[in-house]
Structures are given as structure tokens and as C-alpha cells.
Design an enzyme around this catalytic site. Structure first.
Site, PDB file in Angstrom:
ATOM      1  N   GLU A  41      -6.392 -47.192  26.360  1.00 22.90           N
ATOM      2  CA  GLU A  41      -5.040 -45.562  25.726  1.00 22.90           C
ATOM      3  C   GLU A  41      -3.734 -45.747  26.444  1.00 22.90           C
ATOM      4  O   GLU A  41      -3.901 -46.297  27.418  1.00 22.90           O
ATOM      5  CB  GLU A  41      -6.241 -44.507  25.700  1.00 22.90           C
ATOM      6  CG  GLU A  41      -5.019 -43.501  25.396  1.00 22.90           C
ATOM      7  CD  GLU A  41      -5.733 -41.550  25.842  1.00 22.90           C
ATOM      8  OE1 GLU A  41      -6.400 -41.730  26.567  1.00 22.90           O
ATOM      9  OE2 GLU A  41      -5.335 -40.828  26.029  1.00 22.90           O
ATOM     10  N   LYS A 111      -4.250 -39.908  17.708  1.00 22.01           N
ATOM     11  CA  LYS A 111      -4.930 -38.750  18.551  1.00 22.01           C
ATOM     12  C   LYS A 111      -4.944 -37.602  17.852  1.00 22.01           C
ATOM     13  O   LYS A 111      -3.794 -36.920  17.743  1.00 22.01           O
ATOM     14  CB  LYS A 111      -4.834 -39.090  19.854  1.00 22.01           C
ATOM     15  CG  LYS A 111      -5.739 -38.077  20.661  1.00 22.01           C
ATOM     16  CD  LYS A 111      -5.137 -38.348  22.669  1.00 22.01           C
ATOM     17  CE  LYS A 111      -6.627 -38.139  23.594  1.00 22.01           C
ATOM     18  NZ  LYS A 111      -6.833 -38.502  24.902  1.00 22.01           N
ATOM     19  N   CYS A 144      -9.995 -41.695  23.763  1.00 19.39           N
ATOM     20  CA  CYS A 144     -10.802 -40.956  24.728  1.00 19.39           C
ATOM     21  C   CYS A 144     -11.044 -40.159  24.406  1.00 19.39           C
ATOM     22  O   CYS A 144     -12.017 -39.972  23.531  1.00 19.39           O
ATOM     23  CB  CYS A 144      -9.056 -40.696  25.621  1.00 19.39           C
ATOM     24  SG  CYS A 144      -9.433 -40.488  27.417  1.00 19.39           S
TER      25      CYS A 144
HETATM   26  C1  ACM Z   1      -8.000 -38.398  27.149  1.00 19.22           C
HETATM   27  O1  ACM Z   1      -8.099 -38.018  26.592  1.00 19.22           O
HETATM   28  N1  ACM Z   1      -6.928 -39.237  28.040  1.00 19.22           N
HETATM   29  C2  ACM Z   1      -8.412 -37.467  28.930  1.00 19.22           C
END
Ligand code: ACM
Length: 267
Positions: A41, A111, A144
Site C-alpha cells: 500500500e 480503498k 490493507c
Molecule cells: C491500514 O489499513 N493501512 C492499516
């Protein structure tokens, strides 16, 4: 049978040092040949933006200079890659994963489940959980903290994903083990590429990233795992046909046995 060579690169991006981070990636991947490479990420910028203005200064669209460099890495590897980057789209900024080959961006995932202070810096993803074709193989992406929401991986699996590419900057200790369940309950391959190192760019918010990038098979087997604190290039061969088989016993198919009429969702 479709056998793919998949890879991940776990490393410690230095915050704000985009050129240097890309150079590190280029060096780590210099001898790599693979069909699919997964990177962490926000792998070009680092993670802990102080605010939206700072995130905006680093965000790029599909024609950005980092995308071109990443396309060069994909070309040299001879396949496609998934990289977490800060994406600019008009006035919006997303914590995104870009699917890139030598021609540039093939697809985006933005995301959906933002973690902690990401909510101050990014807009929440608005593309759902799309699945992309890599030849006959279907690839989905999540980022993530999306791991905590089983709906993320389930949406991708129901859309046909064989592989879930999962760029991460994990700070909580749960995800690596949880990915065994995400892979098993959906009978897909998961490739979690996590970063290592620390960042402390906000007062009293020191983040330690947990490494241990993992690939997991559709039966929940951990195929390979990175170290907790060192950079690593990891490769593995997978037979993606295995992710097309949703039968878990002679009489149980994990999709056909679902009972959506009995499930209750708030919305
Ligand atoms: C995250 O979602 N970077 C912990």
C-alpha cells in the site's frame, strides 16, 4: 491448467522519497520475471500523511511519473503488477491500488475501508470491488484494512476473482492469520504484500509495520511468508484452476450453499 508465477516485494518505503522508493523497487526487481507482482500500500510515497493537503501534493493520476516508472518495472518483469499509490482524480484523492502493465494502468481499486487518520486524508473508495482479466485469470484487489470486512474478499470472489492482490501497510497483529480464513472461505489465492519499518509523522502516533507478507492458497495453506522486519522478494507458482473449484466436500459448494435469504444486513 493455468500456472502463474506470482511475486511480492516487501520493503520500507521512506516517507516522501518517491524517486528513491521507485529506485529501491527497480533494484529489488531487476532480475525478476513473473506474471504478477504485488507491491505494498502507498508504496511510492510512504504511509502517514499529516493531512489531506499533503496527500494531495503526492497524489497522481494514470499519467503520473510514478505510474510510468511502475509500468517500466512491469515491462521488465514481463507481466502485470499491483501497486498501492495515492491517486488524484479531479478534487478527490484516493488510497488506491493500480493494476499496471507495460502499457500503463489497466484498472484501479480505491480503498473502501479507510483506517485511522486515512479518513482525514483520503476520500472513501467509490468503485466497489471490481475484478480484472489477466488473460483467463481474474484478479481482484483490496487494500490493507479491507481484510477486516469479510464482504471485501467475498465481493471479489463472487465476482469471479481467482487471486486477490492485497497491498498492505499493516500495523495491527491480526491480518496475516486472518488471511487464511479469507482465502479458505472464498477458495481463492490471496497475496498480501505488507511493508516493514516505522513512521512517526503525527504526534504520539508511532506506527510499526509488521511485514510477514503472505501468500495463501484456496485451502487455507500458507504458501510462503516474508520476515517481520527485512526487505524481501518472494515468488511462488500457483495453479489458478484451484481457485475455480468452490467444492469443499463432495456435498458442499461454498457458493451454492450460501443462504442469502437467511442473512441479515443493515443495508
Ligand atoms: C491500514 O489499513 N493501512 C492499516
Amino acid at each position: 491448467m493455468i500456472v502463474m508465477k506470482v511475486a511480492l516485494v516487501q520493503f520500507a518505503p521512506e516517507f516522501g522519497m518517491v524517486e528513491e522508493n521507485l529506485e529501491i523497487l527497480e533494484q529489488l526487481c531487476a532480475d525478476l520475471r513473473c506474471d504478477l507482482l504485488v507491491l505494498p500500500e502507498l508504496c511510492t510515497t510512504g504511509y502517514q500523511f499529516r493531512d489531506r493537503q499533503e496527500a494531495s501534493a503526492f497524489a497522481e493520476d494514470k499519467d503520473g511519473p510514478s505510474i510510468k516508472r511502475l509500468a517500466g518495472i512491469a515491462e521488465r518483469c514481463g507481466g502485470a503488477l499491483v501497486a498501492g499509490i495515492a491517486e488524484a482524480s479531479g478534487d478527490q484523492i484516493f488510497n488506491s491500488a493500480a493494476l499496471i502493465n507495460s502499457d500503463g494502468v489497466l484498472g484501479w481499486y480505491r480503498k473502501v475501508h479507510l483506517f485511522g487518520t486515512e479518513k482525514d486524508c483520503f476520500d472513501p473508495g467509490d468503485l466497489g470491488f471490481p475484478v480484472f482479466d489477466l488473460g483467463e485469470v481474474k484478479l481482484g484487489m483490496m487494500i490493507c484494512f479491507d481484510w477486516l470486512f469479510p464482504e471485501s474478499a467475498r465481493s471479489l470472489a463472487l465476482a469471479g476473482a481467482h487471486i486477490i492482490a492485497h497491498p498492505a501497510n499493516l500495523v495491527l497483529p491480526y491480518c496475516q492469520n486472518a488471511m487464511i480464513t479469507r482465502a479458505l472461505e472464498n477458495r481463492v489465492f490471496t497475496i498480501t504484500c505488507n511493508r516493514i519499518g516505522q513512521e512517526e509523522r503525527l504526534p504520539d502516533q508511532r506506527l510499526s509495520f509488521t511485514g510477514r507478507s503472505r501468500m495463501v492458497g484456496p485451502d487455507g495453506t500458507v504458501l510462503t511468508e516474508g520476515p517481520p522486519d527485512k526487505a524481501a522478494l518472494i515468488t511462488w507458482f500457483i495453479n489458478t484452476d484451484r481457485a475455480g473449484d468452490k467444492q469443499i466436500t463432495a456435498s458442499n459448494n461454498i457458493f451454492a450453499d450460501r443462504r442469502p435469504d437467511q442473512y441479515r444486513f443493515e443495508k
